[in-house]
Write an enzyme that holds these catalytic residues in place. Structure first.
Site: not given
Length: 361
Positions: A187, A307
């Site tokens: 990413s 997260c």
């Protein structure tokens, strides 16, 4: 604000920002072309995408191709859902400390097996896998505790089991050499590129089935119009990381040494040796992390992964290495990197230590 949360995201590199601006509208107002169009503006945008692809590919092993995605989560989904096993091979084996993009995707397919990790956070190859394993997934650097995994050995184990090997290299790419695999997910925003773009590297000779259907872009594997601006920023960040990897590592090692000194009375979660040193996950018995984050509000840091923060649940990674719920909930993660100055690190650490001391910790 002092930013110490590099595992969640990283500041955008100036080089990446400059590369992106050309393909938002450009100095002549003609940089907004669709890279899948055949006209002049489209071809120019397509050339920018391919230059970015080459720059991203330069940090991967030889003998593979780069498929652009919206991020690592999409790349991981493509890798897990887009591959099939041979006859009787239909389960996915993954380490107990994988990102939820791996764990949740594998679970959604029905047949899966969790690989245990030791107290130091490493996933040992000295454990059994089900005979029906079609794909093994072990990340290179854990996002919560920074522990480097034995991915070279797991790749070998997967081959011996006639299974594919997927490596989540999100926290490794651009920082250390990425090890071999059949598929590798990354990413851009984890190494000073823009959010909203990532990639799946696929070794030559491996066939995948498309998961996202539509216009057949990215070699028929990932439909959707690519953003030349995001791809250009991704490529520029990769080029910059490639050129200054040793310099960045030296700077981060110095920050790590100083942070360890300042938090000398705290317990380290995970191995101190097999570790990316830009990640400091530590705990203090009795610490109220929610209060700590409120009292040290001038410092951006994390209570576990980005997260999981705010969920109220203890980290599955910290639980997997043997910590109790109480220990896991008294842990914090500090992340630092290229643009963290020693002065910022020290000031941030002092704020956290003072806030902890106010709790009597």
């Amino acid at each position: 604000m002092i930013y110490l949360d590099y595992q969640a995201t990283t500041p955008l590199a100036p080089e990446a920002r400059d590369a992106m601006l050309r393909w938002l509208d450009g100095p002549d107002g003609q940089g907004f072309g669709n890279p899948h169009s055949a006209h002049r503006m489209g071809r120019a945008a397509a050339a920018a995408v391919e230059l970015a692809r080459d720059r991203v590919a330069a940090l991967f092993p030889a003998g593979g191709k780069v498929i652009f995605t919206s991020g690592a989560t999409e790349a991981i989904n493509l890798a897990i859902r887009g591959t099939k096993g041979g006859k009787g091979k239909d389960s996915v084996s993954f380490s107990a400390i994988e990102h939820s993009a791996v764990g949740d995707t594998a679970r959604s397919l029905g047949k899966f097996h969790e690989l245990n990790v030791a107290q130091d956070g490493q996933c040992s190859i000295k454990q059994d896998m089900p005979a029906d394993t079609r794909l093994v997934a072990v990340m290179q650097v854990n996002n919560e505790i920074g522990v480097i995994q034995p991915t070279v050995e797991w790749h070998r184990r997967a081959k011996e089991a006639n299974a594919l090997f997927l490596c989540d290299a999100v926290q490794a790419y651009g920082k250390i050499e990425v090890t071999g695999a059949d598929m590798i997910a990354i990413s851009a925003h984890k190494f000073h590129g823009p959010k909203g773009v990532g990639a799946l590297w696929i070794r030559d000779g491996l066939d995948l089935t498309e998961v996202q259907t539509g216009g057949g872009q990215e070699g028929g594997l990932r439909s959707g119009t690519l953003s030349p601006a995001l791809c250009a920023g991704f490529g520029a960040a990769a080029k910059e990381a490639n050129e200054r990897m040793a310099q960045d590592a030296e700077h981060i090692a110095a920050l790590w040494d100083r942070a360890r000194e300042m938090f000398a009375g705290w317990e380290l979660n995970g191995s101190a040796d097999a570790r990316w040193k830009g990640n400091l996950n530590i705990r203090k018995d009795g610490l109220d992390v929610a209060r700590l984050m409120s009292d040290a509000r001038n410092v951006c840091f994390s209570a576990g992964s980005a997260c999981a923060s705010g969920s109220g649940r203890p980290s599955h990674v910290l639980k997997a290495i043997g910590l109790s719920d109480k220990q896991a909930k008294s842990s914090i993660r500090l992340g630092f990197g290229r643009y963290t100055s020693m002065e910022d690190l020290e000031a941030g650490a002092r704020s956290i230590l003072e806030a902890a001391e106010a709790q009597g910790i």
